[in-house]
Write a protein that holds these residues in place. Sequence first.
Motif, PDB file in Angstrom:
ATOM      1  N   THR A   1     -35.919  75.395  29.486  1.00  0.00           N
ATOM      2  CA  THR A   1     -36.014  76.697  28.824  1.00  0.00           C
ATOM      3  C   THR A   1     -35.235  76.720  27.510  1.00  0.00           C
ATOM      4  O   THR A   1     -34.176  76.086  27.385  1.00  0.00           O
ATOM      5  CB  THR A   1     -35.494  77.812  29.756  1.00  0.00           C
ATOM      6  OG1 THR A   1     -35.556  79.068  29.063  1.00  0.00           O
ATOM      7  CG2 THR A   1     -34.060  77.552  30.200  1.00  0.00           C
TER       8      THR A   1
ATOM      9  N   ASN B   1     -29.825  74.575  32.122  1.00  0.00           N
ATOM     10  CA  ASN B   1     -31.110  74.132  32.652  1.00  0.00           C
ATOM     11  C   ASN B   1     -31.078  72.624  32.875  1.00  0.00           C
ATOM     12  O   ASN B   1     -30.204  71.911  32.370  1.00  0.00           O
ATOM     13  CB  ASN B   1     -32.246  74.538  31.715  1.00  0.00           C
ATOM     14  CG  ASN B   1     -32.245  73.759  30.413  1.00  0.00           C
ATOM     15  OD1 ASN B   1     -32.616  72.595  30.366  1.00  0.00           O
ATOM     16  ND2 ASN B   1     -31.813  74.410  29.333  1.00  0.00           N
TER      17      ASN B   1
ATOM     18  N   LYS C   1     -36.086  79.226  39.003  1.00  0.00           N
ATOM     19  CA  LYS C   1     -34.687  79.658  38.834  1.00  0.00           C
ATOM     20  C   LYS C   1     -34.269  80.396  40.084  1.00  0.00           C
ATOM     21  O   LYS C   1     -34.963  81.321  40.517  1.00  0.00           O
ATOM     22  CB  LYS C   1     -34.532  80.581  37.622  1.00  0.00           C
ATOM     23  CG  LYS C   1     -33.087  80.940  37.312  1.00  0.00           C
ATOM     24  CD  LYS C   1     -32.961  82.126  36.349  1.00  0.00           C
ATOM     25  CE  LYS C   1     -33.072  83.449  37.093  1.00  0.00           C
ATOM     26  NZ  LYS C   1     -32.584  84.608  36.308  1.00  0.00           N
TER      27      LYS C   1
ATOM     28  N   GLN D   1     -38.133  83.954  29.614  1.00  0.00           N
ATOM     29  CA  GLN D   1     -38.272  82.785  30.482  1.00  0.00           C
ATOM     30  C   GLN D   1     -39.625  82.788  31.190  1.00  0.00           C
ATOM     31  O   GLN D   1     -40.284  81.747  31.293  1.00  0.00           O
ATOM     32  CB  GLN D   1     -37.132  82.746  31.506  1.00  0.00           C
ATOM     33  CG  GLN D   1     -35.785  82.351  30.924  1.00  0.00           C
ATOM     34  CD  GLN D   1     -34.813  81.881  31.984  1.00  0.00           C
ATOM     35  OE1 GLN D   1     -34.738  82.450  33.074  1.00  0.00           O
ATOM     36  NE2 GLN D   1     -34.048  80.847  31.674  1.00  0.00           N
TER      37      GLN D   1
ATOM     38  N   ALA E   1     -31.999  76.961  35.471  1.00  0.00           N
ATOM     39  CA  ALA E   1     -33.441  76.815  35.239  1.00  0.00           C
ATOM     40  C   ALA E   1     -33.868  75.385  35.487  1.00  0.00           C
ATOM     41  O   ALA E   1     -33.247  74.442  34.988  1.00  0.00           O
ATOM     42  CB  ALA E   1     -33.785  77.230  33.812  1.00  0.00           C
TER      43      ALA E   1
ATOM     44  N   GLU F   1     -42.323  81.590  28.913  1.00  0.00           N
ATOM     45  CA  GLU F   1     -42.361  80.133  28.831  1.00  0.00           C
ATOM     46  C   GLU F   1     -43.139  79.540  30.011  1.00  0.00           C
ATOM     47  O   GLU F   1     -43.999  78.672  29.836  1.00  0.00           O
ATOM     48  CB  GLU F   1     -40.942  79.569  28.819  1.00  0.00           C
ATOM     49  CG  GLU F   1     -40.154  79.880  27.556  1.00  0.00           C
ATOM     50  CD  GLU F   1     -38.723  79.355  27.619  1.00  0.00           C
ATOM     51  OE1 GLU F   1     -38.038  79.421  26.593  1.00  0.00           O
ATOM     52  OE2 GLU F   1     -38.294  78.885  28.700  1.00  0.00           O
TER      53      GLU F   1
ATOM     54  N   GLN G   1     -34.074  79.543  26.379  1.00  0.00           N
ATOM     55  CA  GLN G   1     -33.284  80.778  26.437  1.00  0.00           C
ATOM     56  C   GLN G   1     -31.832  80.522  26.805  1.00  0.00           C
ATOM     57  O   GLN G   1     -30.976  81.388  26.593  1.00  0.00           O
ATOM     58  CB  GLN G   1     -33.909  81.750  27.449  1.00  0.00           C
ATOM     59  CG  GLN G   1     -35.392  81.966  27.286  1.00  0.00           C
ATOM     60  CD  GLN G   1     -35.798  82.347  25.871  1.00  0.00           C
ATOM     61  OE1 GLN G   1     -35.130  83.182  25.232  1.00  0.00           O
ATOM     62  NE2 GLN G   1     -36.863  81.735  25.360  1.00  0.00           N
TER      63      GLN G   1
END
Length: 433
Positions: free
Chosen positions: A116, A122, A106, A190, A112, A193, A118
């Motif tokens: 992700t 992404n 990121k 993040q 991202a 993950e 979150q």
Amino acid sequence: MKTLRHVLILVSVLLIAGVAVSQTYQPSESNLKAREWFQDAKFGMFIHWGVYSVPADGEWVMENKKIPVAEYEKFAPQFNPVEFSAANIVALAKSAGMKYITITSKHHDGFAMWGTRQTKWNIVDATPYAKDPLKQLAEECRKQGIKLFFYHSQLDWHNPDYWPLGGTGHSAGRPEGGDFNRYLDFMDSQLTELLTQYGDVGGIWFDGMWDKPQADWRLNRTYSLIHKLQPAALIGSNHHQAPIDGEDFQMFEKDLPGANTAGFNTTKIGKLPLETCETVNGAWGYNKSDKNFKSVSVLIHYLVRAAGANANFLLNIGPMSSGQVQPEFVERLHALGDWMGKNGDTIHGTRGGPITPRSWGVSTQKGDKIYLHVLDWQDEYLALPTVAGIRGAHLFGANQQLELKKLDDGMLLRIPDEGRDSVDTIVVLDKAN
């Protein structure tokens, strides 16, 4: 990453005395072994890649062009890197003599490069590509024996909870107000993950703390989380300060350790493993108009000088929105690989040698072997300081002995014309048995 246009913003970090983090970190045995591996590796590939490759004007285009979030998000549907090949990129790094890859998970635009959970901002959810290139890279790195690190920006121009704003991101059009602790929770989620879904991760390469140097970044909590999830993972931060407790290596952007030609790096060198990063042209992310490519000899000299300064060299590529790597980058990496194939023993596994870096070159050392890298010297004789136990000298990769006279206050090395290399004349200093 930054350009010189942002120096005035970044210089403010040099005025900060430090960041309040308790001095409690005790690295694990696996972490200490990883540090040693990192120092042996010496050469890595940096990859700046994201949705900013679509406008093709560098990774700071959102800030530089004052593009608000609503407009910037329109680049995502145009980002479809169907020509991306993790196998080819890892093979390119390996062929260049690189031992690890650090890729932007990121960047400052908050986008991202993995799926992700979150945020929908992404590459899997917001683009037609709908695949996870980080997972592809992680799998390919395991196959080809390359370690994978994740760059992660603490700065975020997209997330509304990144508040109050720092020195950048004022044109993003986000609503005023937000919960910075909630943003840090988001960041930690993040990172969790990345550290639980991609196998062994070499480390986390942080950037962006310089945007709000006075803020409470909860470093102790974040660093502890990383070390708990993957004790061997190395933490570094491009905050331009002396190392902070919890970090495992110290980095310098576009500068050799201790130098500050860029205007924002600290001159303080800590006791951690060191790394310096540089670009092939002037940009980190893909910039189609930047044709100012560094020559192969310039890149070799930077690699050698980094090793002589006891540091790794992280050399950046910025893939295009198609996923392809610019041919100018590929050409240079292949040439670096040719050089490393012949001379890599004087770089890999070495530490800075007993002769400190000079204008003419550096020395590296591996065990009892001392390598003299003569990069910029035209005269026949080169004056050297005394190095204990040296009985002679010869050219690396050849049996040709060189004249080495011992003086009262040093040594005098003769480098004949027929022994010179136009890029790097490497001399082995022979130690007495």
